[in-house]
Design an enzyme around this catalytic site. Structure first.
Site, PDB file in Angstrom:
ATOM      1  N   SER A 677      64.650  41.712  46.563  1.00 26.44           N
ATOM      2  CA  SER A 677      64.583  43.426  46.967  1.00 26.44           C
ATOM      3  C   SER A 677      66.003  43.991  46.790  1.00 26.44           C
ATOM      4  CB  SER A 677      63.328  43.932  48.172  1.00 26.44           C
ATOM      5  OG  SER A 677      63.948  43.345  49.127  1.00 26.44           O
ATOM      6  N   LYS A 720      60.555  48.245  56.411  1.00 21.21           N
ATOM      7  CA  LYS A 720      62.212  48.607  56.674  1.00 21.21           C
ATOM      8  C   LYS A 720      62.052  49.644  56.942  1.00 21.21           C
ATOM      9  CE  LYS A 720      62.378  45.089  52.167  1.00 21.21           C
ATOM     10  NZ  LYS A 720      62.126  45.193  51.081  1.00 21.21           N
TER      11      LYS A 720
END
Length: 800
Positions: A677, A720
């Site tokens: 990611s 996140k």
């Protein structure tokens, strides 16, 4: 023999003593002793034998030897191996060692013979002493093991008191100190009296030894006698048709009290084992195995169940009392209760609570057990590597026992408990099997109705059990096992949630543990918020609870010292209690070049991950540092290929990869990092460093990048985004495919952040890079792909 000193070789004896006119055979292994024997054979075969004081001294000196020994003659010498010889010695006379004047290569000393001293005793007294000696020796010989008849006959024929004492001391087992005492005595009559005292002592010692030995034999005989009588009784009962003793009757009664269905497999198996026990000897090993098996089986609550609570209101009240938030988990528990209320025969479910440490996975399982009225048993699976821990051992093995599942059922005393399988993601496997595979049957509601433990070897119905497992991540759980569980994710707590949890639960608990009365410590909400942001950095509240406990202890000290009656904690005086702030507020570097804020997911929650790129003159080398995994390294190479393929559109020299060295670094190099990611962040940082374009410091991003510049979906968006909020980020760039995941994000986080969903790297660069002058050689749409959007266009982006 004249009383003059003689120089001769000396041989030190360890634990041995030789007397005059006696013969002694022994082995010699020390080099100095062998050389002394060789020297004696060269000089008339005479050698001085003297005992050592300490048996452990390997190279004895004058102080290590007794001063009285025996001048002896070598009768025979035989080499039995390369380093040892066997000698036969004949004692000649007592002697005293005056001086040991040589220790190497063998012992040699100055020896003076000792004359015996005549005692003035009458013939009658001597005769009485001799008769007393014969009597004591006869008593000793009658109980001493392995006493030679020749020795006994020689003693009874000896009329010389001195020689008789020496002969007896030489031929009975005495301590070497006692032998040395006899050797040093020069008066024959006194020597014989001392021998009499030693004989009396040895007779008493041997009598005690024989008494102890006979007692042990008698006890063993009684045990064998009891065994024989028991077997005879068993045979007589069998002949009379009464072959059931009290133990077997008790086992059969306990089996009947279990309430098992008639002719069920369990009842047949247990009764068969009782019949096998009846055929075994009472003290046999097989009987002990059968008794252990029956005892374990009788402890299993085969058809015992607790009455589960099926009230939604009561369940909701208990869950709200123990936990703040966690609405998704509470809603799922209420669904279970509602289904149980409508269908009491419904099977147990398997729920997996996944989340960072400290968010309340284990505690919510405990609250669920109380809310549903079920017994609770907890199994910690962290580090378990043996399949037998789950399925048990075969009962034929030594020390066999059932597996943890059966033990948990026995511990709970119910067939419908709540079993908490803690840390299921940390199961291991080795040569002893794979415990995760053994759990496949346990956690399958279609198969666990007849679970068979290796120890029980009987079907155990686990369909009524409610299984709740906990894990920090699902990535390490095998797919077949994960497929059997319903995963419920527990996200990180927001600061507001932590504040409420601290006020409602943690602070009162820590005050009680510290002995603080209600009202003696007042902590303002602003101080708790400062404690959360300045002294903890976590997804859960475990460290927050520790810090609150520390604060309570500081307050307790002040109360005990009577510094104040009520302690008030505010943001202004918080450092007086907690010390210097541990975590400073997020400081963002203004308009950096080559520095991008990425977002990462870890087992402990989300984190802000900086990506730093530097471009230098070189030969086209790409260097990656920061303890990166293979996947992240591949993302960096993919980002470089993506930039090379679009170098003209991005305003970068197409030949940069030949003349520029690119260094990609992730700070905190000691922390391992991996995952796909970070591709968008790495690409943005490279473009910024190659073009000199500045990156917006209030933007963070996540997403996987392909070679064609597409931004693909990622996981862990909820954690996140919380990390972005904690770090002061205002805008978060996410893949467009993750747009549907925004509904799962906490409303507080959605309000605080601006989300921009993108599909390509062009949109990422347009949002993240600050405006700069367009390169002269670029025109039209090439510039549009590079220059960021206007503020009005940016505000029209996706806002959640």
């Amino acid at each position: 023999m004249e009383n003059t000193a003689i120089n001769m070789p000396v041989l030190a004896l360890r634990g041995l003593t030789i007397f005059p006119e006696c013969i002694l055979s022994f082995d010699v292994e020390r080099e100095i002793s062998i050389r002394a024997l060789e020297r004696a054979m060269e000089e008339g075969q005479q050698i001085f034998l003297v005992a050592q004081r300490e048996l452990t001294a390997f190279t004895p000196g004058m102080d290590d030897l007794f001063h009285v020994g025996t001048i002896s003659a070598v009768r025979q010498i035989l080499r039995i191996s390369e380093g040892s010889v066997r000698v036969m010695m004949e004692g000649r006379c007592r002697a005293r060692l005056r001086r040991l004047w040589q220790t190497e290569p063998y012992l040699q000393g100055n020896v003076e013979p000792i004359r015996e001293i005549r005692s003035r005793v009458s013939d009658f007294q001597l005769e009485a002493l001799l008769r007393q000696t014969y009597s004591h020796f006869s008593d000793y010989a009658s109980i001493a093991p392995r006493m030679s008849e020749d020795v006994a006959a020689a003693v009874l024929e000896d009329q010389n008191p001195g020689h008789l004492a020496d002969y007896i001391a030489q031929n009975i087992p005495l301590r070497h100190q006692d032998r040395q005492m006899i050797l040093e005595e020069c008066r024959p009559v006194v020597r014989l009296r001392k021998i009499n005292e030693l004989l009396v002592r040895e007779v008493e010692v041997l009598s005690c030894e024989q008494e102890l030995e006979s007692k042990i034999r008698r006890e063993l005989g009684e045990a064998q006698r009891d065994h024989i009588i028991r077997e005879q009784i068993r045979l007589l009962q069998r002949e009379l048709g009464e072959d059931e003793d009290s133990e077997l009757t008790e086992y059969r009664q306990k089996i009947e009290e279990l309430g098992l269905p008639e002719d069920s497999e369990v009842e047949k198996k247990l009764l068969k084992e009782v019949d096998r026990l009846a055929k075994q000897a009472y003290s046999s090993a097989e009987a002990a195995v059968i008794r252990n098996y029956l005892d374990v089986c009788l402890e299993v609550p085969w058809y015992t169940e607790t009455k589960a609570r099926a009230s939604i209101a009561a369940t909701r009240r208990i869950l709200d009392r123990d936990h703040f938030g966690l609405e998704k988990v509470k809603e799922r528990i209420l669904e279970l209760v509602a289904v149980r209320q409508l269908n009491p025969e419904a099977r147990g479910k398997i729920i997996c609570l996944v989340g960072p440490p400290g968010v309340g996975k284990t505690s919510i399982a405990i609250s669920v057990a109380e809310a549903m009225g079920r017994k609770l048993a907890r199994l910690s699976l962290g580090g378990v590597r043996d399949e037998a821990e789950i399925r048990g051992h075969r009962k034929t093995y030594v020390g066999a026992m059932p597996g943890r599942i059966v033990n948990a059922i026995i511990q709970s005393g119910s067939m419908n408990p709540l079993l908490l399988l803690d840390e299921i993601d940390k199961l291991g496997n080795d040569y002893r099997g794979d415990p995760a595979s053994a759990l496949l049957e346990v956690l399958d509601s279609e198969q666990n109705k007849s679970f068979r433990d290796h120890f029980l070897e009987l079907p155990l119905d686990l369909s009524r059990v409610l299984f709740i497992t906990t894990a920090n991540t699902t990535s390490t759980i095998p797919r077949p096992l994960l497929d059997r569980m319903e995963v419920i994710e527990l996200a990180s707590y927001t600061d507001e949630e932590k504040l409420e949890i601290a006020r409602r639960y943690l602070l009162p608990k820590q005050m009680k543990e510290s002995g603080l009365k209600k009202g003696s410590l007042r902590v303002s909400p602003e101080a708790i918020r400062e404690l959360i942001t300045g002294y903890t950095k976590e997804s859960g509240v475990r460290n927050l609870e520790r810090e609150l406990g520390r604060l309570c202890r500081k307050a307790a000290i002040r109360l005990v010292r009577r510094e104040a009656k009520v302690i008030k904690v505010t943001p202004e005086n918080l450092t007086d209690f907690m010390g210097v702030r541990r975590y400073l507020p997020p400081s963002v570097i203004k308009n950096p070049v080559g520095l991008v804020n990425g977002l990462a997911w870890t087992e402990a929650g989300g984190e802000l991950l900086e990506v730093e790129v530097n471009v230098m003159e070189g030969a086209g080398k790409l260097e990656l540092t920061g303890n990166l995994g293979d996947v992240m390294k591949e993302s960096a190479h993919a980002a470089l290929s993506c930039i090379r393929s679009r170098a003209v559109q991005l305003g970068i020299d197409p030949e940069f990869y030949k003349s520029k060295d690119i260094h990609v670094h992730f700070p905190e190099g000691a922390v391992p990092k991996d995952g796909p990611s970070a591709g968008a962040a790495i690409t943005t940082a490279m473009v910024s460093a190659l073009t000199g374009q500045q990156v917006r410091s209030d933007v963070a991003m996540t997403g996987e990048v392909t070679l064609r510049g597409r931004v693909l979906a990622i996981g862990g968006l909820k954690e996140k985004t919380m990390a972005a909020k904690r770090s002061g980020i205002r805008t978060v760039i996410i893949p467009k495919e993750n747009q549907r995941d925004l509904e799962e994000i906490d409303p507080v986080v959605r309000e605080a952040l601006r989300f921009v969903a993108v599909e390509t790297m062009d949109a990422v660069l347009g949002e993240a890079l600050l405006r700069s002058e367009a390169p002269a050689e670029l025109e039209g749409e090439a510039v549009a792909a590079f220059i960021p959007l206007e503020p009005a266009q940016r505000d029209a982006g996706l806002r959640q």
